[in-house]
Design a protein around this motif. Structure first.
Motif, mmCIF file in Angstrom:
data_model
loop_
_atom_site.group_PDB
_atom_site.id
_atom_site.type_symbol
_atom_site.label_atom_id
_atom_site.label_comp_id
_atom_site.label_asym_id
_atom_site.label_seq_id
_atom_site.Cartn_x
_atom_site.Cartn_y
_atom_site.Cartn_z
ATOM 1 N N LEU A 133 -0.427 -11.593 4.567
ATOM 2 C CA LEU A 133 -1.677 -12.169 5.065
ATOM 3 C C LEU A 133 -2.531 -12.626 3.878
ATOM 4 C CD1 LEU A 133 -3.229 -12.560 7.785
ATOM 5 C CD2 LEU A 133 -4.380 -10.401 7.276
ATOM 6 N N PRO A 134 -2.770 -13.922 3.736
ATOM 7 C CA PRO A 134 -3.641 -14.392 2.638
ATOM 8 C C PRO A 134 -5.044 -13.828 2.775
ATOM 9 C CG PRO A 134 -2.391 -16.221 3.597
ATOM 10 C CD PRO A 134 -2.193 -15.035 4.505
ATOM 11 N N LEU A 135 -5.689 -13.582 1.638
ATOM 12 C CA LEU A 135 -7.055 -13.073 1.666
ATOM 13 C C LEU A 135 -7.949 -14.031 2.438
ATOM 14 C CD1 LEU A 135 -7.680 -11.675 -1.927
ATOM 15 C CD2 LEU A 135 -6.637 -10.580 0.053
ATOM 16 N N GLY A 136 -8.822 -13.446 3.271
ATOM 17 C CA GLY A 136 -9.738 -14.258 4.059
ATOM 18 C C GLY A 136 -9.240 -14.550 5.459
ATOM 19 N N GLN A 137 -7.955 -14.286 5.736
ATOM 20 C CA GLN A 137 -7.409 -14.566 7.059
ATOM 21 C C GLN A 137 -7.195 -13.260 7.827
ATOM 22 O OE1 GLN A 137 -4.018 -17.155 7.197
ATOM 23 N NE2 GLN A 137 -4.836 -18.559 5.650
ATOM 24 N N GLY A 138 -7.547 -13.293 9.127
ATOM 25 C CA GLY A 138 -7.402 -12.112 9.954
ATOM 26 C C GLY A 138 -8.452 -11.060 9.606
ATOM 27 N N ILE A 139 -8.480 -9.999 10.401
ATOM 28 C CA ILE A 139 -9.433 -8.921 10.151
ATOM 29 C C ILE A 139 -9.186 -8.294 8.775
ATOM 30 C CG2 ILE A 139 -10.235 -6.664 10.922
ATOM 31 C CD1 ILE A 139 -11.115 -8.839 12.784
ATOM 32 N N SER A 140 -7.924 -7.986 8.476
ATOM 33 C CA SER A 140 -7.608 -7.344 7.200
ATOM 34 C C SER A 140 -7.941 -8.251 6.029
ATOM 35 C CB SER A 140 -6.128 -6.957 7.160
ATOM 36 O OG SER A 140 -5.820 -6.030 8.178
ATOM 37 N N GLY A 141 -7.629 -9.537 6.154
ATOM 38 C CA GLY A 141 -7.955 -10.477 5.078
ATOM 39 C C GLY A 141 -9.450 -10.603 4.866
ATOM 40 N N TRP A 142 -10.210 -10.546 5.954
ATOM 41 C CA TRP A 142 -11.677 -10.618 5.844
ATOM 42 C C TRP A 142 -12.205 -9.358 5.147
ATOM 43 C CZ3 TRP A 142 -16.024 -7.918 7.029
ATOM 44 C CH2 TRP A 142 -17.235 -8.615 7.020
ATOM 45 N N VAL A 143 -11.692 -8.188 5.535
ATOM 46 C CA VAL A 143 -12.125 -6.939 4.915
ATOM 47 C C VAL A 143 -11.814 -6.947 3.425
ATOM 48 C CG1 VAL A 143 -11.665 -4.447 4.829
ATOM 49 C CG2 VAL A 143 -11.971 -5.583 7.037
ATOM 50 N N ALA A 144 -10.633 -7.453 3.064
ATOM 51 C CA ALA A 144 -10.245 -7.509 1.656
ATOM 52 C C ALA A 144 -11.156 -8.438 0.865
ATOM 53 C CB ALA A 144 -8.800 -7.962 1.524
ATOM 54 N N SER A 145 -11.521 -9.574 1.456
ATOM 55 C CA SER A 145 -12.361 -10.545 0.753
ATOM 56 C C SER A 145 -13.796 -10.079 0.637
ATOM 57 C CB SER A 145 -12.319 -11.902 1.475
ATOM 58 O OG SER A 145 -11.027 -12.456 1.425
ATOM 59 N N ASN A 146 -14.304 -9.409 1.694
ATOM 60 C CA ASN A 146 -15.715 -9.028 1.725
ATOM 61 C C ASN A 146 -15.966 -7.581 1.322
ATOM 62 O OD1 ASN A 146 -17.305 -11.419 3.200
ATOM 63 N ND2 ASN A 146 -15.270 -11.243 4.110
ATOM 64 N N ARG A 147 -14.903 -6.780 1.178
ATOM 65 C CA ARG A 147 -15.019 -5.372 0.782
ATOM 66 C C ARG A 147 -15.946 -4.599 1.732
ATOM 67 N NH1 ARG A 147 -13.418 -5.334 -4.721
ATOM 68 N NH2 ARG A 147 -12.138 -7.186 -5.026
ATOM 69 N N GLU A 148 -15.903 -4.930 3.015
ATOM 70 C CA GLU A 148 -16.723 -4.239 4.012
ATOM 71 C C GLU A 148 -15.840 -3.809 5.178
ATOM 72 O OE1 GLU A 148 -19.943 -6.629 5.349
ATOM 73 O OE2 GLU A 148 -20.663 -7.125 3.335
ATOM 74 N N PRO A 149 -16.117 -2.643 5.767
ATOM 75 C CA PRO A 149 -15.320 -2.206 6.925
ATOM 76 C C PRO A 149 -15.653 -3.008 8.178
ATOM 77 C CG PRO A 149 -17.083 -0.646 6.479
ATOM 78 C CD PRO A 149 -17.115 -1.648 5.362
ATOM 79 N N VAL A 150 -14.724 -3.024 9.107
ATOM 80 C CA VAL A 150 -14.898 -3.682 10.406
ATOM 81 C C VAL A 150 -14.506 -2.687 11.497
ATOM 82 C CG1 VAL A 150 -14.015 -5.469 11.954
ATOM 83 C CG2 VAL A 150 -14.567 -6.044 9.595
ATOM 84 N N VAL A 151 -15.365 -2.549 12.509
ATOM 85 C CA VAL A 151 -15.087 -1.696 13.662
ATOM 86 C C VAL A 151 -15.061 -2.571 14.904
ATOM 87 C CG1 VAL A 151 -15.864 0.247 15.064
ATOM 88 C CG2 VAL A 151 -16.198 0.291 12.583
ATOM 89 N N ILE A 152 -13.960 -2.509 15.640
ATOM 90 C CA ILE A 152 -13.856 -3.228 16.917
ATOM 91 C C ILE A 152 -13.494 -2.204 17.982
ATOM 92 C CG2 ILE A 152 -12.628 -5.002 18.205
ATOM 93 C CD1 ILE A 152 -12.171 -6.503 15.649
ATOM 94 N N ARG A 153 -14.396 -2.021 18.927
ATOM 95 C CA ARG A 153 -14.187 -1.005 19.949
ATOM 96 C C ARG A 153 -13.476 -1.568 21.174
ATOM 97 N NH1 ARG A 153 -19.161 -0.036 17.568
ATOM 98 N NH2 ARG A 153 -19.358 2.050 16.622
ATOM 99 N N ASN A 154 -13.566 -2.884 21.366
ATOM 100 C CA ASN A 154 -12.945 -3.480 22.549
ATOM 101 C C ASN A 154 -12.871 -5.003 22.363
ATOM 102 O OD1 ASN A 154 -11.768 -3.617 25.041
ATOM 103 N ND2 ASN A 154 -13.685 -3.562 26.203
ATOM 104 N N ASP A 155 -11.913 -5.624 23.034
ATOM 105 C CA ASP A 155 -11.812 -7.089 23.105
ATOM 106 C C ASP A 155 -11.684 -7.716 21.698
ATOM 107 O OD1 ASP A 155 -11.665 -9.582 24.209
ATOM 108 O OD2 ASP A 155 -13.828 -9.793 24.543
ATOM 109 N N LYS A 156 -10.604 -7.381 21.010
ATOM 110 C CA LYS A 156 -10.381 -7.938 19.671
ATOM 111 C C LYS A 156 -10.272 -9.458 19.687
ATOM 112 C CE LYS A 156 -6.641 -5.651 18.583
ATOM 113 N NZ LYS A 156 -6.417 -4.676 19.652
ATOM 114 N N GLU A 157 -9.687 -9.994 20.774
ATOM 115 C CA GLU A 157 -9.442 -11.438 20.829
ATOM 116 C C GLU A 157 -10.724 -12.262 20.751
ATOM 117 O OE1 GLU A 157 -8.067 -9.240 22.690
ATOM 118 O OE2 GLU A 157 -5.893 -9.426 22.466
#
Length: 406
Positions: free
Chosen positions: A81-105
């Motif tokens: 996954l290139p940096l900046g793409q997808g949830i993981s890529g966004w977290v890697a680029s921004n160095r911030e956690p992401v919490v999704i409790r429902n409806d990821k789409e």
């Protein structure tokens, strides 16, 4: 407390988790074994359904799945996954956690991977794995099938776990890079020795089959001319043949010398040699950008030869593989923190290629000579950088530090 809002870890399990993680971190230098152990430990300890450990690859431009809870461990090494793409890529680029409790789409950052069955999981937490000496190392993801109310304490705990794993992961990456460099160095030394031996054989063969045979024949011609001293016509014919042989022998000697070091470098210097090289390739229109002040600038012989051979190999790629119509060759000198730096850049408008799918030195790119160019740059203390994407052409940049005392 309901199951939907329970913390990721109860207090009495935190110590056990940290003990297991420390034991896994100290078990060995492998990146994948450590990531796999961490994924299994975190999944079990947090009552989650799956954990993915994505590690920053050596190019530091993309994440690679290095560890996962079974049955997803079969996808390790296959998900990139290139940096900046997808949830993981966004977290890697921004160095911030992401919490999704429902409806990821509904999250615009979400990028599903069919093989990871993302739609089967409702809630997730994604946190960066960071360590002070190494910076970003990767991203840690925890998923649950049932909806989970991840709280701030849960996120903070996962961040702590991420930092703990990151320290060991950073050491494992350094160890892997060191081993890779040692192997590459050993292979390079073997290739250099083999290339030297092949070059010696080629030169010996060229001299024996070409220059030596022509000199023998030249000797016969001169003997015949001496015997025909009273026959002016025969004398002239023998001397003409001898002159032709001398010219051919001289050409072959020059070609043999050129194989070792291009005479154009001695005659014109690197700037003139690069300009001459560009003019020798009529198949592609090549724009030259060489500072006129560098016309008389001379670099150490080994640096001039490395840059010339890199340009030669790169321009051959432009003709053979890139299917380009135009290219630009730029040669500059600049002053940096460590002194002067020579910079050679060649940009083409060809078909390009995917550097993620075909990294430097891969078997698929063997015909492009990319590894050879990189090794030429590294052996004189420089580096080679290649930027390309399908349909957007390719940029090859070689930067080589120049000793202050030249």
């Amino acid at each position: 407390m309901t199951s939907a809002s329970r913390p990721v870890l109860t207090a009495d399990r935190e110590l056990a988790l940290l003990r297991e993680l420390i034991q896994a971190a100290s078990s060995g230098p492998g990146v994948e074994p450590l990531a796999a152990a961490a994924a299994r430990i975190i999944t079990a300890a947090t009552d989650s359904d799956v954990c993915f450990v994505h590690v920053l690859d050596d190019t530091e431009r993309s994440l690679t799945l290095a560890g996962a809870t079974p049955p997803f461990d079969a996808e390790v090494g296959k998900i990139r996954l290139p940096l900046g793409q997808g949830i993981s890529g966004w977290v890697a680029s921004n160095r911030e956690p992401v919490v999704i409790r429902n409806d990821k789409e509904s999250d615009p950052r979400y990028l599903p991977f069919q093989s990871l069955r993302g739609r089967d999981f409702t809630s997730m937490v994604s946190v960066p794995m960071e360590t002070d000496p190494g910076g970003l190392v990767g991203v840690l993801n925890v998923h649950t099938v049932a909806q989970r109310q991840f709280e701030d304490r849960d996120v903070e705990l996962l961040l702590v776990i991420g930092r703990l794993i990151a320290g060991a992961m950073h050491q494992a990456r350094l160890h892997r890079q060191l081993v890779s460099r040692e192997r590459a160095h050993e292979n390079f030394v073997e290739q250099v020795i083999e290339a030297q031996e092949l070059e010696r054989r080629r030169l010996a063969s060229d001299i024996h089959d070409g220059i030596s045979q022509r000199l023998v024949t030249l000797s016969y011609r001169l003997d015949a001319a001496a015997q025909a001293v009273d026959d002016r016509v025969a004398l002239t014919e023998q001397l003409d043949r001898a002159r032709e042989l001398a010219d051919l022998t001289l050409q072959e000697a020059r070609a043999a010398i050129s194989g070792l070091r291009p005479p154009v470098l001695d005659d014109l210097g690197l700037s003139g040699g690069l300009a001459s090289l560009a003019r020798s390739i009529p198949q592609v229109h090549i724009d030259l950008k060489i500072d006129t002040e560098l016309a008389d600038e001379r670099l150490p012989d080994h640096i001039e030869l490395a840059l010339y051979r890199i340009a030669q190999e790169c321009l051959q790629n432009v003709v053979k593989h890139a299917r380009a119509s135009r290219a630009r060759l730029t040669f500059t000198m600049s002053r940096g923190d460590q002194g002067e730096v020579a910079r050679l850049e060649i940009v083409d408008d060809g078909v390009g290629f995917d550097t993620l799918e075909h990294p430097l030195g891969s078997d698929e790119m063997g015909g492009y000579g990319l590894l050879s160019m990189a090794e030429r740059a590294e052996i004189v203390g420089g580096r080679l950088n290649i930027r390309s994407r399908p349909g957007t052409g390719t940029t090859v940049t070689a930067t080589i530090p120049v000793p202050s005392a030249r």
